[in-house]
Enzyme design. Structure first.
Site, mmCIF file in Angstrom:
data_model
loop_
_atom_site.group_PDB
_atom_site.id
_atom_site.type_symbol
_atom_site.label_atom_id
_atom_site.label_comp_id
_atom_site.label_asym_id
_atom_site.label_seq_id
_atom_site.Cartn_x
_atom_site.Cartn_y
_atom_site.Cartn_z
ATOM 1 N N GLU A 113 -29.749 14.463 31.525
ATOM 2 C CA GLU A 113 -30.097 14.167 32.917
ATOM 3 C C GLU A 113 -30.792 15.364 33.587
ATOM 4 O O GLU A 113 -30.466 15.750 34.702
ATOM 5 C CB GLU A 113 -28.851 13.752 33.704
ATOM 6 C CG GLU A 113 -28.219 12.481 33.143
ATOM 7 C CD GLU A 113 -27.037 11.959 33.959
ATOM 8 O OE1 GLU A 113 -26.333 12.763 34.589
ATOM 9 O OE2 GLU A 113 -26.842 10.731 33.947
ATOM 10 N N ASP B 268 -21.152 5.153 30.299
ATOM 11 C CA ASP B 268 -20.847 6.073 31.397
ATOM 12 C C ASP B 268 -19.709 5.576 32.290
ATOM 13 O O ASP B 268 -19.957 5.103 33.394
ATOM 14 C CB ASP B 268 -22.115 6.263 32.241
ATOM 15 C CG ASP B 268 -22.011 7.466 33.161
ATOM 16 O OD1 ASP B 268 -20.970 8.126 33.154
ATOM 17 O OD2 ASP B 268 -22.989 7.734 33.883
ATOM 18 N N GLU C 171 -16.087 6.633 40.375
ATOM 19 C CA GLU C 171 -17.519 6.432 40.603
ATOM 20 C C GLU C 171 -17.941 4.983 40.422
ATOM 21 O O GLU C 171 -18.687 4.443 41.231
ATOM 22 C CB GLU C 171 -18.308 7.337 39.638
ATOM 23 C CG GLU C 171 -19.806 7.145 39.754
ATOM 24 C CD GLU C 171 -20.593 8.068 38.821
ATOM 25 O OE1 GLU C 171 -19.984 8.850 38.076
ATOM 26 O OE2 GLU C 171 -21.833 7.993 38.858
HETATM 27 C C1 BDP Z 1 -22.793 10.166 35.740
HETATM 28 C C2 BDP Z 1 -22.864 10.562 37.186
HETATM 29 C C3 BDP Z 1 -23.593 11.866 37.392
HETATM 30 C C4 BDP Z 1 -22.983 12.924 36.477
HETATM 31 C C5 BDP Z 1 -23.041 12.431 35.057
HETATM 32 C C6 BDP Z 1 -22.386 13.362 34.068
HETATM 33 O O1 BDP Z 1 -23.525 9.543 37.911
HETATM 34 O O2 BDP Z 1 -23.471 12.214 38.737
HETATM 35 O O3 BDP Z 1 -23.656 14.129 36.604
HETATM 36 O O4 BDP Z 1 -22.353 11.219 34.944
HETATM 37 O O5 BDP Z 1 -21.320 13.025 33.576
HETATM 38 O O6 BDP Z 1 -21.843 9.159 35.646
HETATM 39 O O7 BDP Z 1 -22.924 14.412 33.749
#
Ligand code: BDP
Length: 722
Positions: free
Chosen positions: A313, A387, A415
């Site tokens: 990401e 996720d 989340e």
């Molecule tokens: C996702 C979240 C993000 C996190 C990412 C992570 O939306 O904000 O940074 O995981 O685990 O679920 O790195």
């Protein structure tokens, strides 16, 4: 004068005990499960008093000091009477210490029992000591004694008998760690309980009482580590200006056995060190990290190590320099190894530019690296391959890396589980993953056995939970979010505990020991996760929430900058059917699992229905186990989920007499919001999928009150945690 004094003392005592015994005084939830309210049952209280005539404690380390303080405060609240330090001449004393620091314990010859318990386990025994009845809390280390102390207090809080104790307990997993996704400006990524509890601005001089209470709460459930900073890391935390603040927190936590860890921004040598590269094989880079680690250890001598999110990401990582995850992890591992530090390297990686199913990418990248990591590296793997969805199958990496210790990462913050407005007890989710069978060494090769190291003889073991804690008075936004912090700690200690048992402990300590309260509320908690799955993502659907903030439904999300951040990528609804084909005719993600799993999940007929649309693209009129068509079943589940929230509201209403007004109303109002949100999910999803299925909503189910267009246009602003 004397009379007056006596009268005043009696008056104050009566007032004190009355206040303590009132079940309905207002309460904001700050005390968590450590309320230590007056034991209502008089017979029980008398029995406790008879067995707690005084405290014998010889050691005086910081850890034993906080254990003593906890006992003194706890017992004063529970029994309405202070616990005094005493000598061994009295019957019914409580003796606290290790064989090393307490001679009477040494003389009890517990060496064999203690050896089996390792550095953190404890014993609680009813014993004869010098001819007198006593209770002994002991361990190999002071922190073990502290854990035993909390366990002992729990026995009283939950009204257990304490006359014939023979308890031994040791953690099944070594590193039991909270991951705070907290930023230095005090915002919390995916945090729904206010701002960060770390007040960096006032640190290091101001030690908020909250830090101590945080450490107490963690120690009470065996959590022994905390990563203070967000995985999307800021290199500033590694500067002296911040390290001195980190030190202040570490000092405050140390007596409670809570170690501090930090996230490492991979590009820090460039951003802060003025180097031209952060290439992990570059000699200057290696030296930079070695020096940085030494500097950190000069502030925090027992610093735990680094947690790293790299090449994921948009985060920098070794791949920016053509190096592997192992190269990156090993370089950092070498920097902390000398002082006993570890590196937790996250496997949460996926790339939009890779034209493959996102669910496969972590395995594809990490499996070939098995055996290439240093001994002090743990690869930290999310419970499922996408996720933290309301339901995912276990991550295929579990079982696939026999030579690399894999650490579990659960998300405690909700989340994707209704954030802080939904009551969702997560122990059933955690247990479902832990109990899942990887089949890698035949049946019974559960994920739990991978994580606790017993399947592949890992030397290092760990479990991480992304914290749901913020500076809200009640810590977690939703009062029942506390149960998720609690159950994470309990399961990290002992993954064999049942969801029911953990909920029972938490409810008794948080509310009351009354069975008429406990039974229905425990049941409601255990059902709550399945209820949420039904109104959000039944039958294996996933990742269909609102864009970016992840709040509310968004199955229509498409055409964004990344395909793997849209919903249509995952549900693949069409006029024929719905679901992601991950079998050999589709992405073949299934091939990443052992043959035993493939056999079961490979065919719609044998695939557990909760994962049907995760692994299969299924026709709308496919007949499911209930005999209904897939479309009808999907509708039924969405409606059932929403209806169950209505039942939760009734269950809570019926519990009013047992809960103080403040906490009662807090939960009541949130359940109303949850019901609205559940209906919102239900109606939006059913109307949207109906545009593909072209079938009516089954008879008997109420029609959505709005049009699909209405739901698509909903655009919540300023959702927290985003
Ligand atoms: C996702 C979240 C993000 C996190 C990412 C992570 O939306 O904000 O940074 O995981 O685990 O679920 O790195």
């Amino acid at each position: 004068m004397l009379m007056n004094f006596k009268f005043l003392a009696i008056y104050l005592f009566v007032l004190f005990t009355t206040i303590l015994s009132l079940p309905v005084i207002a309460d904001d939830g700050y005390r968590l499960w450590q309320r230590y309210d007056f034991v209502q049952d008089q017979a029980k209280r008398q029995a406790y008093l008879a067995n707690l005539t005084g405290l014998v404690i010889e050691g005086n380390s910081p850890t034993l000091t906080v254990a003593r303080q906890e006992l003194v405060t706890g017992l004063a609240g529970l029994l309405g009477k202070p616990l005094r330090l005493t000598s061994l001449n009295t019957a019914g004393v409580l003796i606290l210490g290790t064989p090393q620091n307490t001679s009477v314990i040494k003389n009890l010859n517990l060496a064999v029992k203690l050896t089996a318990l390792g550095p953190e386990g404890f014993l609680i025994l009813s014993a004869q000591v010098q001819g007198k009845k006593a209770t002994v809390i002991t361990a190999n280390s002071d922190v073990g004694v502290l854990y035993g102390t909390f366990h002992f207090l729990k026995l009283l809080q939950t009204n257990q008998d304490i006359t014939q104790l023979n308890i031994s307990s040791a953690p099944k997993i070594q590193r039991r760690i909270l991951n705070h996704w907290d930023n230095l400006d005090r915002t919390v990524e995916r945090g729904y309980a206010g701002f960060s509890i770390w007040d960096w601005h006032k640190l290091p001089d101001y030690i908020d009482q909250r830090y101590i209470d945080y450490a107490r709460a963690n120690a009470s459930i065996g959590i022994n580590g905390t990563v203070l900073t967000n995985v999307n890391a800021n290199a500033l935390i590694l500067t002296p200006q911040y390290l001195v603040k980190v030190k202040a927190l570490a000092d405050a936590f140390r007596p409670y056995g809570l170690k501090v860890y930090l996230t490492a921004r991979f590009s820090a040598p460039v951003e802060m060190g003025g180097l031209k590269t952060a290439d992990p094989l570059d000699a200057q880079v290696k030296t930079w990290w070695k020096n940085k680690a030494a500097e950190i250890y000069s502030y925090v001598p027992d610093f735990g190590g680094f947690l790293v999110k790299a090449n994921s990401e948009g985060q920098p990582g070794p791949q920016n320099y053509g190096r592997s995850h192992a190269d990156g992890a090993n370089m950092l591992a070498d920097a902390v190894a000398e002082k006993g530090g570890i590196v937790m390297w996250r496997a949460f990686v996926y790339d939009n530019k890779v034209p493959d199913d996102r669910a496969k990418q972590a395995y594809t990248e990490f499996k070939p690296l098995d055996g290439q990591f240093r001994k002090n590296v743990l690869v930290q793997v999310k419970n499922g391959p996408i996720d933290f969805q309301p339901r995912e199958p276990f991550h295929p990496l579990f079982g696939a890396m026999p030579q690399t210790p894999l650490m579990m990462e659960f998300q405690i913050t909700q989340e994707y589980l209704g954030q802080a407005t939904n009551l969702v007890y997560q122990a059933p989710l955690y247990k479902e993953t832990l109990d899942a069978d990887t089949h890698v060494k035949g049946a019974g090769s559960t994920v739990a056995k991978v994580v606790d190291g017993s399947l592949h003889q890992y030397e290092l073991t760990g479990m991480a939970g992304v914290a749901n804690i913020g500076n809200d008075r009640n810590w977690t936004g939703h009062l029942f979010g506390q149960a998720n912090w609690y159950c994470f700690g309990r399961l990290a200690w002992d993954h064999t505990l049942s969801s029911e048992k953990i909920a029972d402990e938490w409810l008794r300590m948080t509310f009351t020991n009354e069975a008429t309260f406990l039974n229905p509320i425990n049941k409601m908690m255990r059902q709550s996760r399945e209820t949420l799955v039904n109104y959000m993502t039944p039958l294996g659907l996933h990742h269909i929430m609102g864009y970016s903030h992840h709040y509310g439904p968004g199955p229509w999300i498409k055409d964004k900058q990344r395909a793997d951040w849209t919903s249509v990528y995952y549900h693949k609804a069409s006029p024929e059917g719905i679901g992601f084909d991950r079998t050999v005719t589709g992405s073949n993600a299934l091939a990443q699992y052992a043959p035993g799993v493939q056999q079961q999940f490979g065919k719609p007929a044998t695939c557990p229905e909760e994962f049907l649309l995760w692994f299969h693209h299924v026709k709308w009129d496919y007949k499911v186990k209930s005999g209904r068509s897939l479309w009808d079943e999907l509708c039924q589940r969405y409606y059932r989920g929403a209806a169950e929230v209505g039942q939760m509201r009734q269950t809570w209403q019926a519990a009013q007499a047992y809960v103080d007004a403040e906490r009662f109303n807090h939960v009541k109002m949130l359940l109303l919001i949850q019901e609205k949100e559940a209906r919102w999910w239900r109606d939006a999803c059913v109307l949207y999928f109906q545009t593909f299925a072209q079938r009516p909503i089954p008879a008997g189910l109420e029609k959505p009150s709005q049009t699909l267009d209405y739901y698509v246009k909903q655009d919540p602003k300023f959702v927290p945690g985003n």
